[in-house]
Design a protein around this motif. Structure first.
Motif, PDB file in Angstrom:
ATOM      1  N   LEU A   1       0.823  -1.205   0.000  1.00 46.59           N
ATOM      2  CA  LEU A   1       0.000   0.000   0.000  1.00 46.59           C
ATOM      3  C   LEU A   1       0.861   1.261   0.000  1.00 46.59           C
ATOM      4  N   THR A   2       2.097   1.129  -0.435  1.00 45.48           N
ATOM      5  CA  THR A   2       2.997   2.276  -0.501  1.00 45.48           C
ATOM      6  C   THR A   2       2.368   3.370  -1.365  1.00 45.48           C
ATOM      7  N   GLY A   3       2.271   4.560  -0.814  1.00 52.74           N
ATOM      8  CA  GLY A   3       1.707   5.661  -1.589  1.00 52.74           C
ATOM      9  C   GLY A   3       0.198   5.649  -1.691  1.00 52.74           C
ATOM     10  N   ALA A   4      -0.468   4.635  -1.123  1.00 52.22           N
ATOM     11  CA  ALA A   4      -1.935   4.652  -1.106  1.00 52.22           C
ATOM     12  C   ALA A   4      -2.359   5.877  -0.298  1.00 52.22           C
ATOM     13  N   PHE A   5      -3.397   6.564  -0.729  1.00 54.74           N
ATOM     14  CA  PHE A   5      -3.779   7.785  -0.039  1.00 54.74           C
ATOM     15  C   PHE A   5      -5.234   7.756   0.414  1.00 54.74           C
ATOM     16  N   PHE A   6      -5.519   8.632   1.369  1.00 51.39           N
ATOM     17  CA  PHE A   6      -6.833   8.687   2.029  1.00 51.39           C
ATOM     18  C   PHE A   6      -7.147   7.383   2.755  1.00 51.39           C
ATOM     19  N   LEU A   7      -6.110   6.722   3.201  1.00 53.54           N
ATOM     20  CA  LEU A   7      -6.244   5.514   4.017  1.00 53.54           C
ATOM     21  C   LEU A   7      -6.118   5.930   5.476  1.00 53.54           C
ATOM     22  N   THR A   8      -7.088   5.567   6.295  1.00 59.53           N
ATOM     23  CA  THR A   8      -7.077   5.975   7.701  1.00 59.53           C
ATOM     24  C   THR A   8      -6.749   4.799   8.616  1.00 59.53           C
ATOM     25  N   GLN A   9      -6.361   5.120   9.825  1.00 61.62           N
ATOM     26  CA  GLN A   9      -6.017   4.087  10.798  1.00 61.62           C
ATOM     27  C   GLN A   9      -7.198   3.173  11.116  1.00 61.62           C
ATOM     28  N   PRO A  10      -8.420   3.698  11.276  1.00 63.44           N
ATOM     29  CA  PRO A  10      -9.554   2.797  11.537  1.00 63.44           C
ATOM     30  C   PRO A  10      -9.748   1.755  10.443  1.00 63.44           C
ATOM     31  N   GLN A  11      -9.562   2.150   9.183  1.00 65.14           N
ATOM     32  CA  GLN A  11      -9.692   1.181   8.091  1.00 65.14           C
ATOM     33  C   GLN A  11      -8.667   0.065   8.243  1.00 65.14           C
ATOM     34  N   LEU A  12      -7.445   0.463   8.531  1.00 68.87           N
ATOM     35  CA  LEU A  12      -6.366  -0.507   8.655  1.00 68.87           C
ATOM     36  C   LEU A  12      -6.572  -1.413   9.869  1.00 68.87           C
ATOM     37  N   ASN A  13      -7.035  -0.832  10.965  1.00 65.15           N
ATOM     38  CA  ASN A  13      -7.271  -1.611  12.183  1.00 65.15           C
ATOM     39  C   ASN A  13      -8.333  -2.687  11.974  1.00 65.15           C
ATOM     40  N   ALA A  14      -9.239  -2.443  11.032  1.00 67.36           N
ATOM     41  CA  ALA A  14     -10.322  -3.394  10.781  1.00 67.36           C
ATOM     42  C   ALA A  14      -9.880  -4.551   9.893  1.00 67.36           C
ATOM     43  N   ALA A  15      -8.704  -4.406   9.278  1.00 65.02           N
ATOM     44  CA  ALA A  15      -8.221  -5.421   8.349  1.00 65.02           C
ATOM     45  C   ALA A  15      -7.250  -6.381   9.025  1.00 65.02           C
ATOM     46  N   ARG A  16      -6.802  -7.376   8.267  1.00 66.28           N
ATOM     47  CA  ARG A  16      -5.756  -8.287   8.725  1.00 66.28           C
ATOM     48  C   ARG A  16      -4.515  -8.055   7.870  1.00 66.28           C
ATOM     49  N   GLY A  17      -3.357  -8.228   8.468  1.00 73.57           N
ATOM     50  CA  GLY A  17      -2.131  -7.993   7.716  1.00 73.57           C
ATOM     51  C   GLY A  17      -0.964  -8.731   8.327  1.00 73.57           C
ATOM     52  N   SER A  18       0.229  -8.384   7.879  1.00 76.22           N
ATOM     53  CA  SER A  18       1.431  -9.085   8.346  1.00 76.22           C
ATOM     54  C   SER A  18       2.610  -8.129   8.407  1.00 76.22           C
ATOM     55  N   ALA A  19       3.727  -8.643   8.857  1.00 71.61           N
ATOM     56  CA  ALA A  19       4.953  -7.845   8.903  1.00 71.61           C
ATOM     57  C   ALA A  19       5.399  -7.480   7.500  1.00 71.61           C
ATOM     58  N   GLY A  20       4.946  -8.250   6.517  1.00 74.75           N
ATOM     59  CA  GLY A  20       5.330  -7.987   5.137  1.00 74.75           C
ATOM     60  C   GLY A  20       4.429  -6.998   4.425  1.00 74.75           C
ATOM     61  N   THR A  21       3.369  -6.542   5.086  1.00 69.27           N
ATOM     62  CA  THR A  21       2.472  -5.563   4.471  1.00 69.27           C
ATOM     63  C   THR A  21       3.159  -4.205   4.466  1.00 69.27           C
TER      64      THR A  21
END
Length: 282
Positions: A246-266
């Motif tokens: 998601l490098t350079g992805a914009f208008f992404l907020t912390q609540p959106q990210l907190n609701a998702a699943r991810g990894s150290a490689g994200t």
């Protein structure tokens, strides 16, 4: 609170300066996100006398996942310390809880707009609209400093619509310069409002795509390329962002990210931080 918004750091919640307004003003219903019902204006039973959550470290295991994906964008301390002059709802006038409950959601919406406008103004590709973004930012900030009565009567939807015109133009300018699949420009990937619930997008090339308001609930975005994508309003609940870029992805907020699943490689843009529960899940 600073007199003006300087950068995104001014738009992060500071619970130490807030009277636990998100735990008082907002309602929630018993569901997968909340273990019980709570009406607006009534303090959550987990709220302690110091305005801190008594189960903060155990919210997910106690059935309050919804609380972990919420962010006031700094509206809590603004309403507590500025709008109501530091007067605690516990010791203020009898109608203090009601008044704060009316005002807090309004200021929270305005602060979310401030987040988007501040981020947009920092994007080099949006230079043609930087002046307009600056004016919209100043006006929005002025609105947040109105009296409780003025804020409660404010037509936030109308103001949001005005701001959205600028945010859309910003998105077009930024995505126009991002190369997508087979050399095509990102501006051609318009997935606004798309129903992508549970979609299999593993390894998908979504560079420069518009995912505004897209439903990506439980979508498999493992290894997907989301560089330079417009993420405003995208529903990422339980979406798998393992190893996604998601490098350079914009208008992404912390609540959106907190609701998702991810990894150290994200890979993430600098405007957000890696959720703590990602490490736990890994």
């Amino acid at each position: 609170m600073p007199d003006q918004i300087a950068d995104l750091s001014d738009l992060r919640g500071d619970c130490a300066q807030c009277f636990g307004l998100c735990c008082v003003a907002l309602p929630f219903a018993a569901s997968a996100d909340f273990a019980r019902d709570k009406p607006a204006g009534r303090p959550c039973p987990n709220l302690q006398g110091d305005h801190r959550c008594g189960i903060h470290a155990e919210l997910r295991t106690k059935g309050f996942t919804g609380c972990t994906v919420y962010d006031c964008f700094g509206a809590g301390q603004k309403v507590s310390q500025l709008t109501f002059g530091g007067q605690d709802w516990r010791t203020g006038p009898k109608d203090q809880v009601r008044r704060m409950s009316d005002v807090f959601p309004v200021v929270r919406q305005l602060h979310e707009l401030l987040w988007y406008l501040t981020e947009a103004r920092g994007l080099d590709a949006a230079a043609p609209v930087h002046a307009d973004l600056g004016r919209a930012l100043e006006r929005t900030e002025r609105l947040t400093r109105q009296t409780p009565e003025e804020l409660a009567a404010l037509d936030v939807a109308a103001h949001r619509q005005e701001v959205n015109v600028l945010l859309l133009r910003t998105s077009e300018l930024v995505r126009a310069g991002i190369a997508g699949t087979k050399g095509k420009k990102g501006k051609g990937k318009d997935r606004r409002g798309a129903d992508l619930m549970g979609a299999r997008l593993r390894g998908a090339d979504l560079r420069g795509a518009s995912l505004r308001g897209a439903y990506l609930i439980a979508a498999d975005l493992t290894g997907a390329d989301l560089r330079g994508a417009d993420m405003i309003g995208a529903d990422l609940r339980d979406a798998d962002l393992t190893d996604a870029d998601l490098t350079g992805a914009f208008f992404l907020t912390q609540p959106q990210l907190n609701a998702a699943r991810g990894s150290a490689g994200t890979r993430l843009p600098r405007s957000v931080t890696r959720p703590v529960h990602w490490a736990a899940a890994g």
